[in-house]
Write a protein that holds these residues in place. Structure first.
Motif, PDB file in Angstrom:
ATOM      1  N   CYS A   1       0.832  -1.164   0.080  1.00 56.77           N
ATOM      2  CA  CYS A   1      -0.184  -0.119  -0.127  1.00 56.77           C
ATOM      3  C   CYS A   1       0.979   1.127   0.002  1.00 56.77           C
ATOM      4  N   TRP A   2       1.975   1.142   0.860  1.00 55.41           N
ATOM      5  CA  TRP A   2       2.980   2.480   0.889  1.00 55.41           C
ATOM      6  C   TRP A   2       3.563   2.692  -0.732  1.00 55.41           C
ATOM      7  N   ARG A   3       3.970   1.279  -1.260  1.00 57.05           N
ATOM      8  CA  ARG A   3       4.889   1.595  -2.589  1.00 57.05           C
ATOM      9  C   ARG A   3       3.615   1.967  -3.656  1.00 57.05           C
ATOM     10  N   ALA A   4       2.530   1.712  -3.480  1.00 55.06           N
ATOM     11  CA  ALA A   4       1.466   2.101  -4.578  1.00 55.06           C
ATOM     12  C   ALA A   4       1.489   3.906  -4.471  1.00 55.06           C
ATOM     13  N   TYR A   5       1.629   4.034  -3.111  1.00 56.93           N
ATOM     14  CA  TYR A   5       1.625   5.616  -3.282  1.00 56.93           C
ATOM     15  C   TYR A   5       2.854   6.392  -3.327  1.00 56.93           C
ATOM     16  N   ALA A   6       3.938   5.836  -2.546  1.00 53.21           N
ATOM     17  CA  ALA A   6       5.259   6.588  -2.828  1.00 53.21           C
ATOM     18  C   ALA A   6       6.013   6.128  -4.040  1.00 53.21           C
ATOM     19  N   GLY A   7       5.784   4.884  -4.482  1.00 52.46           N
ATOM     20  CA  GLY A   7       6.696   4.640  -5.626  1.00 52.46           C
ATOM     21  C   GLY A   7       8.038   3.907  -5.189  1.00 52.46           C
ATOM     22  N   GLN A   8       8.034   3.705  -3.823  1.00 48.48           N
ATOM     23  CA  GLN A   8       9.196   3.034  -3.252  1.00 48.48           C
ATOM     24  C   GLN A   8       9.026   2.430  -2.006  1.00 48.48           C
ATOM     25  N   GLY A   9       9.729   1.856  -1.349  1.00 47.91           N
ATOM     26  CA  GLY A   9       9.723   1.074  -0.086  1.00 47.91           C
ATOM     27  C   GLY A   9       9.631   2.058   0.829  1.00 47.91           C
ATOM     28  N   PRO A  10       9.438   1.914   2.155  1.00 43.01           N
ATOM     29  CA  PRO A  10       9.567   2.747   3.100  1.00 43.01           C
ATOM     30  C   PRO A  10      10.940   3.271   3.605  1.00 43.01           C
ATOM     31  N   GLN A  11      10.935   4.533   3.871  1.00 41.03           N
ATOM     32  CA  GLN A  11      12.256   5.087   4.339  1.00 41.03           C
ATOM     33  C   GLN A  11      12.028   5.440   5.776  1.00 41.03           C
ATOM     34  N   SER A  12      12.646   6.592   6.058  1.00 40.07           N
ATOM     35  CA  SER A  12      12.441   6.989   7.559  1.00 40.07           C
ATOM     36  C   SER A  12      11.062   7.397   7.825  1.00 40.07           C
ATOM     37  N   LEU A  13      10.648   7.047   9.065  1.00 40.48           N
ATOM     38  CA  LEU A  13       9.274   7.399   9.293  1.00 40.48           C
ATOM     39  C   LEU A  13       8.930   8.793   9.306  1.00 40.48           C
ATOM     40  N   SER A  14       9.968   9.717   9.899  1.00 43.09           N
ATOM     41  CA  SER A  14       9.515  10.824   9.997  1.00 43.09           C
ATOM     42  C   SER A  14       9.431  11.806   8.511  1.00 43.09           C
ATOM     43  N   GLY A  15      10.318  11.242   7.503  1.00 45.14           N
ATOM     44  CA  GLY A  15      10.380  11.603   6.085  1.00 45.14           C
ATOM     45  C   GLY A  15       9.187  11.075   5.488  1.00 45.14           C
ATOM     46  N   ASP A  16       8.687   9.855   5.709  1.00 43.03           N
ATOM     47  CA  ASP A  16       7.483   9.365   5.098  1.00 43.03           C
ATOM     48  C   ASP A  16       6.266   9.986   5.505  1.00 43.03           C
ATOM     49  N   LEU A  17       6.192  10.138   6.882  1.00 43.29           N
ATOM     50  CA  LEU A  17       4.915  11.058   7.265  1.00 43.29           C
ATOM     51  C   LEU A  17       4.792  12.381   6.584  1.00 43.29           C
ATOM     52  N   ASN A  18       6.076  12.852   6.279  1.00 38.61           N
ATOM     53  CA  ASN A  18       6.055  14.319   5.692  1.00 38.61           C
ATOM     54  C   ASN A  18       5.635  14.241   4.440  1.00 38.61           C
ATOM     55  N   THR A  19       5.713  13.217   3.593  1.00 40.51           N
ATOM     56  CA  THR A  19       5.490  13.251   2.351  1.00 40.51           C
ATOM     57  C   THR A  19       3.735  13.064   2.245  1.00 40.51           C
ATOM     58  N   LEU A  20       3.236  12.424   3.379  1.00 43.56           N
ATOM     59  CA  LEU A  20       1.754  12.257   3.548  1.00 43.56           C
ATOM     60  C   LEU A  20       1.207  13.507   3.803  1.00 43.56           C
ATOM     61  N   LYS A  21       1.753  14.575   4.408  1.00 45.62           N
ATOM     62  CA  LYS A  21       1.421  15.762   4.814  1.00 45.62           C
ATOM     63  C   LYS A  21       0.645  16.538   3.649  1.00 45.62           C
ATOM     64  N   THR A  22       1.225  16.325   2.461  1.00 45.90           N
ATOM     65  CA  THR A  22       0.684  17.294   1.287  1.00 45.90           C
ATOM     66  C   THR A  22      -0.660  16.760   0.894  1.00 45.90           C
ATOM     67  N   ILE A  23      -1.186  15.612   1.302  1.00 46.35           N
ATOM     68  CA  ILE A  23      -2.357  15.137   0.879  1.00 46.35           C
ATOM     69  C   ILE A  23      -3.498  15.058   2.415  1.00 46.35           C
ATOM     70  N   TYR A  24      -2.795  15.007   3.406  1.00 46.55           N
ATOM     71  CA  TYR A  24      -3.697  14.731   4.827  1.00 46.55           C
ATOM     72  C   TYR A  24      -3.888  15.824   5.620  1.00 46.55           C
ATOM     73  N   ALA A  25      -2.928  16.882   5.497  1.00 44.11           N
ATOM     74  CA  ALA A  25      -2.932  18.051   6.499  1.00 44.11           C
ATOM     75  C   ALA A  25      -3.994  18.912   6.148  1.00 44.11           C
ATOM     76  N   HIS A  26      -4.379  19.924   7.283  1.00 47.42           N
ATOM     77  CA  HIS A  26      -5.538  20.984   6.933  1.00 47.42           C
ATOM     78  C   HIS A  26      -5.238  21.734   5.918  1.00 47.42           C
ATOM     79  N   GLY A  27      -6.001  21.788   4.978  1.00 51.30           N
ATOM     80  CA  GLY A  27      -5.947  22.936   3.602  1.00 51.30           C
ATOM     81  C   GLY A  27      -5.055  22.204   2.511  1.00 51.30           C
ATOM     82  N   ALA A  28      -5.097  20.771   2.570  1.00 48.81           N
ATOM     83  CA  ALA A  28      -4.499  20.126   1.348  1.00 48.81           C
ATOM     84  C   ALA A  28      -5.485  20.291   0.291  1.00 48.81           C
ATOM     85  N   SER A  29      -5.182  20.000  -0.841  1.00 52.81           N
ATOM     86  CA  SER A  29      -6.113  20.199  -1.935  1.00 52.81           C
ATOM     87  C   SER A  29      -6.711  19.033  -2.197  1.00 52.81           C
ATOM     88  N   ALA A  30      -8.144  19.126  -2.392  1.00 51.31           N
ATOM     89  CA  ALA A  30      -9.114  18.000  -2.647  1.00 51.31           C
ATOM     90  C   ALA A  30      -8.614  17.518  -3.893  1.00 51.31           C
TER      91      ALA A  30
END
Length: 302
Positions: A28-57
């Motif tokens: 499921c992660w690879r489907a989104y990121a196009g690569q395997g899991p990296q550092s947890l903090s870095g991966d969470l930061n990439t999810l911010k663009t679609i899950y944070a408040h104000g993210a574009s629908a």
């Protein structure tokens, strides 16, 4: 909240069950990121663009549409993956759970203990909370493009920290005076270096660069009508430190070398036109104070 699960996953696993969960979440992660899991903090930061408040629908819909058709490995619970049209998009909680399960597999353990549960839940809560706080503060503080940031820095460099030393903004056409052309040139050099727009000619008193700077930074910058035709901008009493901290935070979005180049261009432009500024507005710049300002804005990097 179900205390017998963590984000919808059981707390105890068989070896094969643990592997199935790890494989499914990794897929499921690879489907989104196009690569395997990296550092947890870095991966969470990439999810911010679609899950944070104000993210574009629109960005969220586009992300879903771009997921591969075979992303669905198992029926993951909604806490860890959003499902639509046969595709599953991993959530921040899903990425945190994957990190927990990868640690279980490395230690050859098969039970998520109470301490691990608390850490995972706390991380999920703090992650979502920090995203909201960042969004909320952005709404309160507003955003500034490079040119208005340069205007605020110019006021600081000029030593305009009292009303009588305010930086002069004449209410005349920008084409009419060398002074206005010089001011817009040095602001433009800074903005251009940081990838922003160069301010176009217009009267300084009503120019968007200064009106935006004084509006967004109104807690730190004040504007006073001059006795002549125009106004003066100055730093409010005892707000210089706060203004420097605010501007430094805004400049953090750019690379350090870029900020250094922009600041050098602004200071060099100021020095080049200092005589003209002194005659028209008054120049109260001091070398030691300018060095302190530059060090504050670059975290000591100049």
């Amino acid at each position: 909240m179900n205390t017998n699960t963590l984000f919808g996953a059981p707390l105890g696993f068989t070896p094969s069950g643990l592997q199935e969960w790890v494989d499914s979440l990794t897929s499921c992660w690879r489907a989104y990121a196009g690569q395997g899991p990296q550092s947890l903090s870095g991966d969470l930061n990439t999810l911010k663009t679609i899950y944070a408040h104000g993210a574009s629908a629109a960005k969220l819909r586009k992300t879903f549409a771009e997921l591969p058709d075979d992303a669905l490995q198992m029926d993951l619970p909604s806490e860890v993956a959003l499902s639509a049209d046969g595709r599953q998009l991993i959530t921040p909680e899903g990425r945190i759970l994957l990190d927990v399960l990868l640690r279980l597999r490395r230690t050859e353990d098969h039970v998520i203990g109470p301490d691990e549960q608390v850490r995972a839940l706390a991380l999920a809560a703090s992650t979502r909370s920090s995203w909201y706080e960042a969004w909320a503060m952005k709404q309160v503080a507003g955003s500034l493009s490079p040119a208005p940031v340069a205007a605020a820095i110019l006021v600081l460099v000029n030593g305009s920290t009292t009303p009588d030393r305010g930086f002069y903004l004449p209410d005349v056409d920008a084409h009419a005076t060398d002074y206005q052309e010089a001011v817009l040139q040095l602001l433009g050099d800074f903005s251009d270096t940081l990838g922003g727009k160069r301010p176009t000619p217009a009267p300084l008193q009503s120019h968007w660069v200064f009106t935006q700077a004084t509006r967004v930074l109104s807690r730190d910058l004040a504007r006073l009508n001059d006795t002549g035709s125009g106004s003066r901008v100055y730093v409010r009493p005892e707000r210089e430190g706060h203004l420097l901290h605010d501007l430094a935070a805004r400049l953090d979005r750019y690379s350090a070398p870029t900020v250094v180049r922009g600041l050098r261009a602004l200071v060099e432009g100021y020095n080049q036109h200092r005589g003209l500024i002194a005659v028209v507005s008054g120049s109260y710049e001091r070398a030691a104070n300018t060095r302190m300002i530059l060090a504050s804005l670059t975290h000591g990097g100049m």
